[in-house]
Design a protein around this motif. Sequence first.
Motif, PDB file in Angstrom:
ATOM      1  N   UNK A 284       0.842  -1.192   0.000  1.00  0.00           N
ATOM      2  CA  UNK A 284       0.000   0.000   0.000  1.00  0.00           C
ATOM      3  C   UNK A 284       0.882   1.249   0.000  1.00  0.00           C
ATOM      4  N   UNK A 285       0.613   2.148  -0.946  1.00  0.00           N
ATOM      5  CA  UNK A 285       1.366   3.395  -1.083  1.00  0.00           C
ATOM      6  C   UNK A 285       0.394   4.554  -0.919  1.00  0.00           C
ATOM      7  N   UNK A 486      -5.029   2.467  12.155  1.00  0.00           N
ATOM      8  CA  UNK A 486      -5.990   3.466  11.685  1.00  0.00           C
ATOM      9  C   UNK A 486      -6.937   3.858  12.807  1.00  0.00           C
ATOM     10  N   UNK A 487      -7.398   2.872  13.567  1.00  0.00           N
ATOM     11  CA  UNK A 487      -8.351   3.143  14.634  1.00  0.00           C
ATOM     12  C   UNK A 487      -7.722   3.924  15.783  1.00  0.00           C
ATOM     13  N   UNK A 488      -6.477   3.564  16.154  1.00  0.00           N
ATOM     14  CA  UNK A 488      -5.855   4.200  17.313  1.00  0.00           C
ATOM     15  C   UNK A 488      -5.094   5.473  16.972  1.00  0.00           C
ATOM     16  N   UNK A 529       0.574   1.425   9.285  1.00  0.00           N
ATOM     17  CA  UNK A 529      -0.769   1.422   8.711  1.00  0.00           C
ATOM     18  C   UNK A 529      -0.767   0.771   7.335  1.00  0.00           C
ATOM     19  N   UNK A 530       0.214   1.115   6.513  1.00  0.00           N
ATOM     20  CA  UNK A 530       0.299   0.544   5.172  1.00  0.00           C
ATOM     21  C   UNK A 530       0.444  -0.975   5.229  1.00  0.00           C
ATOM     22  N   UNK A 535      -2.237  -6.399   4.504  1.00  0.00           N
ATOM     23  CA  UNK A 535      -2.640  -7.701   5.023  1.00  0.00           C
ATOM     24  C   UNK A 535      -4.151  -7.872   4.951  1.00  0.00           C
ATOM     25  N   UNK A 536      -4.898  -6.832   5.347  1.00  0.00           N
ATOM     26  CA  UNK A 536      -6.361  -6.883   5.274  1.00  0.00           C
ATOM     27  C   UNK A 536      -6.834  -7.040   3.832  1.00  0.00           C
TER      28      UNK A 536
END
Length: 541
Positions: A284-285, A486-488, A529-530, A535-536
């Motif tokens: 992810x970029x 992302x959440x925290x 985060x990336x 992974x997700x």
Amino acid sequence: MKRRSLIAAAGAVAAAPALASCSSGGSKTGNVGNAGKDLAPWPTYVPFDGPQPDAPGDDSVGIQPLYLNYPAQLAQAVAEAPGDGSEVTALVVSYEAPPKPLAENSFWQEIDKALNIKLNVIVVPDPEYAQKMTTLMASGGDLPDIVMFTNLNLPRRAEFIQRGCADISDLVGGDAVKQYPGIANIPTYAWQGMGRIGGRIYGVPLERPMPANSMFVNRTRLDEVKAPLDWNHDQYLSAMRDLSTGRRWGTGWYKTLFGGLSGITYHALSAGAPNGWAVQGGAFVHTSTTPQFEQALTVMRELTSAATHYPDSLTASSTDMQNNFYNGTVASLPNGFGALALSNLLKIGDRFQLGLARPYSPQATTWRSTGTFGFATFKKAAPERLKMLLRVVNHLSSPFGTREYELINYGIEGRHFTKENGVVTTTDLYKSENSSILPIRYIGTAPTVLHLPGFAGVARAAHDWEKAVMPKSLANPQTGLQSATQSSKGAQLDQILGDGIAAITFGRKPVSSWKETVAQWKAAGGDQLAEELAKEYQTAS
């Protein structure tokens, strides 16, 4: 209006609190990610067989169907009123003045009658929404029956929802949703845009068109300065300069939640920047790390150097800036595509023709939205109570071409609107009694179509805009994915980028400083985060 104490102490809460337990009584938060989980099936999509449009849509690229005339024959969406006569409290955001009290509001009275409930609405004004929602999530108190979340990146939102709100997967997942035809008519992309939490479904999405944040323009003034419909960078800047005279300005921005400026999106997509993220070789970029995004910052700086922007852009709220656009003070303003609504067109009246700006470069990558404005969640309750609340949302989601849609969107015939020869004409009463001022459209809403009564020219121009720009549009691969970082830390990361955008735009730092901002963002959690999103992404479906 009913304003409960649960949102009264908003100023006392820090921006990113450690959440207390809430209605579930639990104190531990599960893993909000979906990787490795048994995923609840998305609700089966059962489209409404409604009236034929004047021009077709194209779901594959996000072009809406166009309706120039109102349907002559309306269908009945629900067989009976969904409620049980009880009180239902809903907390929702609002971009309008507070509604008139129930006793003085015939629209509200008719909605209560149609739903067979006593609807209490906790209205949270947009400028206060983030702070008051943070208070609600930290309060540990009892929740309203329905809590509406916008797409704002509130700290630890997913953990709060997982712990405190009802898991409705078994009630709406797969074919179970067919018990609620209005909800089943919500396209799958909206559910995917809302996303699962820990593999489960916790809300009903408020569908929005696929075009994302768009640049709305005063087409009348642009025509006066001979700005072309398809323009390049130099023509765009020239038009903004020509429009900025006296007490009127070419560009209007407003400060976003974590310090950035709303205008950056239009310039980033015009430069060809990825929509939020790009997936390259499985990694992810982030768009902020690309040269195209840095190019967009250069344009923002050019606009402020030329004094084309509203001078109080960093202090004005989004609601204030929208009013400045509607009254003609500013000639362009970025906004969500859902702002293309009858209630807003009535604010403009005959002052000018509303339009949408096309990107100003051939390499443009128009950004698609998540397909939602937000979603409605539900307080944990007995199954029968949850089913009743879902029936209420189902009713409010009744599609275009039904009697229920007509009441929800236009009010009572003869009081709020009249119909003649395929044209709906709203009355003066509609201006103070509608589903935006009494914001039931943020509890449940029908999938949107392009139909703007009395403004057929605006609707046709919007359809032409969609046909011109949406075939080359990009989705954000992050849509619907969950991440612990992302959440925290999402709010903190947004703040880093937002501060950097504002500093460059207003000349406090040079454009070259952006590389330092990106490095700070990466070190603060951007790289982590990336990795989590990648992974997700591999397990999403």
